[in-house]
Structures are given as structure tokens and as C-alpha cells.
Write an enzyme that holds these catalytic residues in place. Structure first.
Site, PDB file in Angstrom:
ATOM      1  N   CYS A 173      -5.967 -13.401   4.455  1.00  0.00           N
ATOM      2  CA  CYS A 173      -6.332 -14.795   4.678  1.00  0.00           C
ATOM      3  C   CYS A 173      -7.737 -15.013   4.149  1.00  0.00           C
ATOM      4  O   CYS A 173      -8.445 -14.074   3.794  1.00  0.00           O
ATOM      5  CB  CYS A 173      -6.298 -15.117   6.174  1.00  0.00           C
ATOM      6  N   LYS A 216       6.715  -8.671 -12.197  1.00  0.00           N
ATOM      7  CA  LYS A 216       6.238  -9.990 -12.651  1.00  0.00           C
ATOM      8  C   LYS A 216       7.342 -11.029 -12.520  1.00  0.00           C
ATOM      9  O   LYS A 216       7.123 -12.128 -12.007  1.00  0.00           O
ATOM     10  CB  LYS A 216       5.751  -9.900 -14.104  1.00  0.00           C
ATOM     11  N   HIS A 234      23.569   6.525 -14.954  1.00  0.00           N
ATOM     12  CA  HIS A 234      23.780   7.257 -13.683  1.00  0.00           C
ATOM     13  C   HIS A 234      23.948   6.296 -12.514  1.00  0.00           C
ATOM     14  O   HIS A 234      23.449   6.544 -11.428  1.00  0.00           O
ATOM     15  CB  HIS A 234      22.613   8.215 -13.446  1.00  0.00           C
ATOM     16  N   ARG A 242      -5.828 -16.253  -1.545  1.00  0.00           N
ATOM     17  CA  ARG A 242      -5.674 -15.161  -0.558  1.00  0.00           C
ATOM     18  C   ARG A 242      -4.518 -15.435   0.404  1.00  0.00           C
ATOM     19  O   ARG A 242      -4.106 -14.553   1.150  1.00  0.00           O
ATOM     20  CB  ARG A 242      -6.977 -14.998   0.230  1.00  0.00           C
ATOM     21  N   ASN A 287      -9.309 -12.942   9.560  1.00  0.00           N
ATOM     22  CA  ASN A 287      -8.537 -12.292   8.494  1.00  0.00           C
ATOM     23  C   ASN A 287      -8.348 -10.850   8.927  1.00  0.00           C
ATOM     24  O   ASN A 287      -9.317 -10.118   9.116  1.00  0.00           O
ATOM     25  CB  ASN A 287      -9.303 -12.338   7.161  1.00  0.00           C
ATOM     26  N   GLY A 288      -7.091 -10.440   9.114  1.00  0.00           N
ATOM     27  CA  GLY A 288      -6.833  -9.048   9.517  1.00  0.00           C
ATOM     28  C   GLY A 288      -5.690  -8.993  10.513  1.00  0.00           C
ATOM     29  O   GLY A 288      -4.901  -9.923  10.641  1.00  0.00           O
ATOM     30  N   TRP A 311      -2.308 -16.360   5.304  1.00  0.00           N
ATOM     31  CA  TRP A 311      -1.104 -15.633   4.876  1.00  0.00           C
ATOM     32  C   TRP A 311      -0.569 -15.010   6.146  1.00  0.00           C
ATOM     33  O   TRP A 311      -1.213 -14.139   6.739  1.00  0.00           O
ATOM     34  CB  TRP A 311      -1.437 -14.569   3.848  1.00  0.00           C
ATOM     35  N   GLU A 362       8.128 -11.773  -8.708  1.00  0.00           N
ATOM     36  CA  GLU A 362       7.142 -12.502  -7.898  1.00  0.00           C
ATOM     37  C   GLU A 362       6.864 -13.893  -8.457  1.00  0.00           C
ATOM     38  O   GLU A 362       6.375 -14.756  -7.739  1.00  0.00           O
ATOM     39  CB  GLU A 362       5.851 -11.705  -7.757  1.00  0.00           C
ATOM     40  N   LYS A 403      -3.046 -12.832  -2.820  1.00  0.00           N
ATOM     41  CA  LYS A 403      -3.637 -12.102  -3.938  1.00  0.00           C
ATOM     42  C   LYS A 403      -3.933 -10.660  -3.577  1.00  0.00           C
ATOM     43  O   LYS A 403      -3.758  -9.766  -4.395  1.00  0.00           O
ATOM     44  CB  LYS A 403      -4.926 -12.779  -4.387  1.00  0.00           C
ATOM     45  N   GLU A 418       6.855  -2.834 -14.066  1.00  0.00           N
ATOM     46  CA  GLU A 418       5.845  -3.898 -13.935  1.00  0.00           C
ATOM     47  C   GLU A 418       6.412  -5.216 -14.424  1.00  0.00           C
ATOM     48  O   GLU A 418       6.209  -6.271 -13.811  1.00  0.00           O
ATOM     49  CB  GLU A 418       4.592  -3.509 -14.711  1.00  0.00           C
TER      50      GLU A 418
HETATM   51  C1  AGP Z   1       0.673  -7.919  -8.651  1.00  0.00           C
HETATM   52  O1  AGP Z   1       1.125  -8.917  -9.558  1.00  0.00           O
HETATM   53  C2  AGP Z   1       0.897  -8.314  -7.219  1.00  0.00           C
HETATM   54  N1  AGP Z   1       0.254  -9.546  -6.940  1.00  0.00           N
HETATM   55  C3  AGP Z   1       0.584  -7.216  -6.227  1.00  0.00           C
HETATM   56  O2  AGP Z   1       1.579  -6.235  -6.395  1.00  0.00           O
HETATM   57  C4  AGP Z   1      -0.779  -6.495  -6.363  1.00  0.00           C
HETATM   58  O3  AGP Z   1      -0.804  -5.732  -7.547  1.00  0.00           O
HETATM   59  C5  AGP Z   1      -0.941  -5.551  -5.162  1.00  0.00           C
HETATM   60  O4  AGP Z   1      -0.950  -6.338  -3.982  1.00  0.00           O
HETATM   61  C6  AGP Z   1      -2.218  -4.691  -5.209  1.00  0.00           C
HETATM   62  O5  AGP Z   1      -3.351  -5.525  -5.171  1.00  0.00           O
HETATM   63  P1  AGP Z   1      -4.780  -4.849  -5.554  1.00  0.00           P
HETATM   64  O6  AGP Z   1      -4.693  -4.430  -6.985  1.00  0.00           O
HETATM   65  O7  AGP Z   1      -5.788  -5.922  -5.308  1.00  0.00           O
HETATM   66  O8  AGP Z   1      -4.958  -3.656  -4.646  1.00  0.00           O
END
Ligand code: AGP
Length: 605
Positions: A2, A482, A501, A27, A98-99, A74, A485, A600, A478
Site C-alpha cells: 500500500c 507479461k 511430455h 503500489r 502498509n504491511g 492493496w 498480468e 508494483k 517472462e
Molecule cells: C512483474 O511484471 C510483476 N509486476 C511482478 O512479478 C514483480 O516482478 C515482482 O512482484 C517482484 O517485484 P520486485 O522486482 O520489485 O521485487
């Protein structure tokens, strides 16, 4: 994760807090709220969803006051509802958090026994109620807040505000970042410097366990042992342009386009002025390292998996990679000849930070590969290697991924040099190859039109596969992340050779199979795997260079990439992966920079 903000201002603070929250919205954006103290009142406004909803609410129902706290959420404990939105209030105190408070259920039960019932499902309300309880027992605000903090277990960055106290704000940091901003007759609290950038560049970062009592005259910090602490006041130069879209429609588009410049800057920073030798921190040494572990989450983990190929082929160094949330629970075998690298764009991801803390003192060296030099991972690792990508605002990580790859590749070259696998000439040769990268990234970016056309075909699908061999296998993973998400299409990345397999059972004419395959030594085998898909009416999209497309023969769809040296393929082929997901999101109408359910950086485990 957050975002929290607090302001003791000279003017009405609600609009200023709202602007600061906009800079923290990446965030988390499940709900948002502001509380202010105005004369004898303590009021709040809260709204579900994005900040625009809170902004609309404030237009119709203004919130006066020159002292205030704000929050963008969040959701961790409790669904995204107005009742669960911060600030939480109990009696004369309001709190933003936040936490995660790990003992909040115990505290809730204690409070219920004294007649203080909760209205929400959140752990944060427990903090407000406990502070109220202590104030009802006669404690002054600071004393009550500190007594509450003594009872909390878990991770928190907190800001407290009190009715009738127009010149008092209390902050605390444990496991989640918190910064104090110093203004002209004003003082601030924020989750990061970015939030406070329009207000001040004079920032004091709180350390683990710090508490701070703030008035407009200044801040008094005490450390985890309750002693007065003088934390350094730093000037954080955050160029406004770095946090604007620079004419792009989305931050993601801007950040994808920035990659040639970002990679050139990272390469320049970590190599000699002549660009023929490495210029990494003296302390980074692999001479006494015979095992390496690379730990990260999400995109960082895929960067780690690509780097595994480089460390092993260039330095002969055995590498384990692991996702941070699993790493420390598997009782990893550590040792004095092991080095541990933690890769994190934000430098605050709780799982990765916890993994770093798990190995401290038990390995030869810990290295943080981060985009935020002031972050917790940067400060707690033995060595911090900045990736220099600049602020990455879009939740989906793009330029940070390729910048992580750059730093990891340079580290692999250093390991090769330290372990006698690469002489100065060989290192210079690889650096000369890397000099070509910005131009090749631009050439890949120039294919955006074709990629957008390919994305049109993804509009109606619900599943997709990405295939790759060698370092292109983690790149396929990766690429799948992308797409997932950004467009909410289910996607998986698979080793091309693994398809037969089991996963090949998924193949039908509705299943796009994107094959990321530069014409390298493994290309012929990948073509065979691709033929297996075509033989089952799979919708193959072959992403390769001209030579590869010529050798592969006819495919339903393809994308021509520039011919690249093997070493550079993971960087250059990241571009179509990113742009395909971006344009698929546009086709599907999803929120590009702030996809649903995401944040983020996740600063809770
Ligand atoms: C990546 O596109 C995602 N938003 C997410 O997987 C991100 O890479 C992950 O949360 C790690 O974040 P960081 O690199 O800030 O540790």
C-alpha cells in the site's frame, strides 16, 4: 503493498495528499482514503477503487484541515470495501498502514474483551483501536501510539493522526519503508520519496524499528532500542520528467521505449570509460565463490533463470535459482563459499528481503541487484548493484527486467574473470558485443506495428503458450507472465523440448503458441517441436530472424527480429514479449499500468 502519506502543512492538505497518493497508486489501488484534523474535528473520506473515486468524493464532500494522512490500498486482510479502506479510526486516533500485523487476531480478542469491537476485517483497525484503548486509559497520544507499537508483531509502516492535535503526526517503520520529508514550515511522511517529490527533495529514510514524532518544527526519531537516532537527511533528485508519461499513452509504453537508453546507461555505469573493462564494486569478488544462488520473485526470478545460463557458460559457476517465497523454507544448503544474489526492482519485496535476511552471515557475500538504491535490500545486502532503470511506474516490469539482465550479465563476466574462465580480451570482446545492444533494441522496437497486428489475434483467446530453449525458455516464462498480468489471458512459458511430455495435449486451433527462437545452435530442435504443434493444428507464431524464418518454412504467423548475437537474444526478444502483452491489453481493454489485483511491489509475504 500500500502507499501511505502524511502532511503537517501550512495550507489545506486534502488536495496535496491526493496528489501524493496519485504518485503512490502503483503500489495498490483497491481503495483510498484521507483523514484530516481540523480544529477540534478528526474526519475522513474513503472510496472504493481508484483514486479518481476519492477525488470525486472530495469534490462533493470536501475535507478541511492542514494536517492529514492518506492511503491507497492493496488488500491483504479484508476484501476491498469502503469499511476496510484506510484510514482506520477509533475514538480520537486515525491510522494508515502498509504491511501486515501478524498478531492482530490476538489483539482483536483482547480488545473485544474490553468492549472495543471492530467494524472492519482489517488488521489496521486493530492498531487504531488499541491506541484508542491506551488513550482511554489516560495515555497521551504519543505514549498511546508507542504502547501500541510495542504490542505489534509483523511488518508495518504507519502514520498516526490525533483529534485536537493539529501539529502532531507519529510514524513508525518495521519491515515496510517509510520516509520523512522536510518542507518549509511543513513536514511529511511517505512510503517513498517519489510520493513527496513535488513537496520536497529533503528526505530522511527511517531505519528498521525507528519511530518518529513529527511537528511542523521537525522530526524526532528514536531507534528500535528507544534511543534518540540521527538519521541522515538526503537530497533526493527526482526529475519530474522521470515520473511522467513523456507523451506516451501509458507508463508501460514509455518504459518499454526507454530500454535502449536504460541499457546503454547501465552498461556505461558498470564499465570503464573506454568500455573495454568492467567497473563493478571492488567488493564484488567471485574468487572464493564456488556456488551461487539467485533469488527473486516474478520477473526478477525469470531474469535470474536467464542469468543462470550466463554464469555457468561464462564462469563455470554452478547456479541455483529460486523464488524468494520458497527459498528460505526449503532449508537451503548455505556455506562460506556460496554467494547469494537478490534481484528486486523495488528492493522492498517482502519475500526477497526475508530471503536476504535468512542468509546474512551464512554465505560469502550477499548482492542486491535493485532499481532503488535507497531500498531495504540495497541497504542490507553486502553489495548493492543499481540497475539504473529510472522510476518504473507501470506495475508490469519491463525496462527493469532487461536492466536486471544487463547487470547480471556483467556480474557473470566478472565471475568468469575472477575464476580464470575469461581473460581481459574475452571480457572486452563481450563488452563490445554489448555495445551493440541499444541499437538492436531499437530495431526490435521498430517492429511494434507488426506486433500490434499479432496482438489483434489474441483478443478472443483464453489460453496461450510461449516456447523457448536455453535462455529463451525463462524468457518464454517472462513473456507468459507479461501476457497474464496485462491481458488476464492464461499463459504458460515452456521449454520447447518439454511440450511433447504432456502440454501438447492442450494444442488445438484455439491455442496460440508463440515460439521465441533466434536462429541459434538449438534452432533446428525448436523447429521440430514447432512442427509437432503445427501437425495438431496449433496456431504457431514464430518469432525469429530472417535466417530462422527461412529455415523453418511456412508458419501461420511470424515476426521478423533483427539478427542478434546469442548473448543479446534474451534482451532483444524481451521486446516482442513486452509489446505483445501491451497490445493484447489494449485489445482486451484492461488497465495497462494498473492491472486488476496487482501492486508494483508486494511488501507482505
Ligand atoms: C512483474 O511484471 C510483476 N509486476 C511482478 O512479478 C514483480 O516482478 C515482482 O512482484 C517482484 O517485484 P520486485 O522486482 O520489485 O521485487
Amino acid at each position: 503493498m500500500c502507499g501511505i502519506v502524511g502532511i503537517l502543512g501550512r495550507h489545506q492538505v486534502a488536495p496535496i495528499i491526493l496528489e501524493a497518493l496519485r504518485r503512490l497508486e502503483y503500489r495498490g489501488y483497491d481503495s483510498a482514503g484521507i483523514a484530516t484534523v481540523n480544529e477540534s474535528r478528526l474526519d475522513r473520506r474513503r472510496a472504493l477503487g481508484k483514486l479518481v473515486n476519492l477525488s470525486d468524493l472530495l469534490v462533493h464532500d470536501p475535507l478541511p484541515g492542514k494536517a492529514g494522512i492518506g492511503h491507497t490500498r492493496w488488500a491483504t486482510h479484508g476484501a476491498p470495501t469502503v469499511a476496510n479502506a484506510h484510514p482506520h479510526r477509533a475514538g480520537r486516533v486515525a491510522v494508515v498502514h502498509n504491511g501486515i500485523i501478524e498478531n492482530f487476531r490476538t489483539l482483536r480478542a483482547e480488545l473485544a474483551q474490553v468492549g472495543l469491537a471492530h467494524e472492519s476485517d482489517t488488521d489496521t483497525e486493530t492498531i487504531a483501536l488499541l491506541t484508542r484503548y491506551y488513550m482511554d486509559q489516560g495515555m497521551a497520544p504519543q505514549q498511546a501510539a508507542f504502547a501500541t507499537l510495542d504490542r505489534l508483531e509483523g511488518a508495518f509502516a504507519l502514520a498516526f493522526l490525533f483529534q485536537g492535535e493539529d501539529d502532531l503526526m507519529i510514524g513508525a517503520r518495521q519491515g515496510s519503508p517509510l520516509a520523512v520529508g522536510h518542507g518549509e514550515g511543513e513536514m511529511y511522511l511517505g512510503s517513498d520519496a517519489l510520493a513527496l517529490a513535488p513537496l520536497t527533495d529533503r528526505i530522511t529514510y527511517l531505519e528498521e524499528g525507528d519511530r518518529v514524532v513529527i511537528t511542523r518544527a521537525g522530526a524526532q526519531i528514536t531507534d528500535a532500542q528507544g534511543r534518540r537516532a540521527n538519521r541522515p537527511l538526503t537530497r533526493v533528485a527526482l526529475d519530474q520528467a522521470m515520473v511522467d508519461k513523456a507523451g506516451h499513452r501509458h507508463f508501460m509504453a514509455k518504459e518499454i521505449a526507454e530500454q535502449p537508453a536504460v541499457l546503454g546507461a547501465a552498461l556505461g555505469f558498470h564499465t570503464s570509460p573506454e568500455k573495454t573493462a568492467l567497473a563493478l564494486p571492488e567488493g564484488l569478488n567471485f574468487t572464493s565463490t564456488d556456488r551461487l544462488v539467485l533469488v527473486a520473485c516474478g520477473t526478477g526470478h525469470y531474469a535470474a533463470q536467464v542469468a543462470k545460463y550466463w554464469f555457468e557458460s561464462l564462469a563455470g559457476l554452478p547456479v541455483e535459482t529460486d523464488i524468494a517465497s520458497e527459498f528460505r523454507y526449503r532449508q537451503p544448503v548455505l556455506g562460506a563459499r556460496m554467494s547469494a544474489v537478490f534481484i528486486s526492482q523495488s528492493g522492498e519485496t517482502a519475500d526477497t528481503l526475508a530471503a536476504l535476511r535468512h542468509v546474512q552471515g551464512a554465505v560469502a557475500q550477499t548482492v542486491g541487484v535493485v532499481n532503488v538504491p535507497t531500498s531495504s535490500i540495497a541497504r542490507e545486502a553486502d553489495i548493492a548493484l543499481p540497475i539504473l532503470a529510472g522510476p518504473e511506474i507501470s506495475v508490469a516490469s519491463t525496462k527493469a527486467f532487461t536492466a536486471q539482465l544487463m547487470v547480471l550479465l556483467l556480474m557473470a563476466l566478472k565471475a568468469g574473470q575472477d575464476r580464470g574462465h575469461l581473460d581481459a580480451g574475452a571480457v572486452a570482446g563481450h563488452l563490445a558485443t554489448l555495445q551493440r545492444l541499444p541499437g538492436l533494441m531499437r530495431a526490435a522496437l521498430d517492429r511494434e506495428g507488426e506486433i500490434a497486428d499479432l496482438a489483434q489475434g489474441l483478443g478472443g483467446v483464453n489460453h496461450a503458450l510461449f516456447l523457448g530453449r536455453g535462455p529463451m525458455f525463462p524468457l518464454a516464462a517472462e513473456a507468459a507472465l507479461k501476457l497474464k498480468e496485462l491481458s488476464y489471458i492464461h499463459a504458460e512459458g515452456y521449454a520447447s523440448g518439454e511440450l511433447k511430455h504432456g502440454p501438447i495435449a492442450l494444442i488445438d486451433e484455439m491455442m496460440p503458441v508463440v515460439v521465441l527462437a533466434p536462429r541459434d545452435a538449438l534452432f533446428a530442435k525448436t523447429v521440430s517441436n514447432m512442427q509437432e504443434v503445427l501437425a495438431r493444428q496449433g496456431r504457431v507464431v514464430l518469432v525469429s530472424d530472417r535466417a530462422g524464418l527461412a529455415e523453418a518454412g511456412p508458419v501461420p504467423e511470424s515476426l521478423v527480429m533483427p539478427q542478434v548475437p546469442d548473448l543479446l537474444a534474451p534482451f532483444v526478444y524481451a521486446v516482442p514479449a513486452q509489446l505483445l502483452a501491451y497490445h493484447a491489453a489494449l485489445v482486451r481493454g484492461t488497465d495497462v499500468d494498473q492491472p486488476r489485483n496487482l501492486a508494483k511491489s508486494v511488501t507482505v509475504e
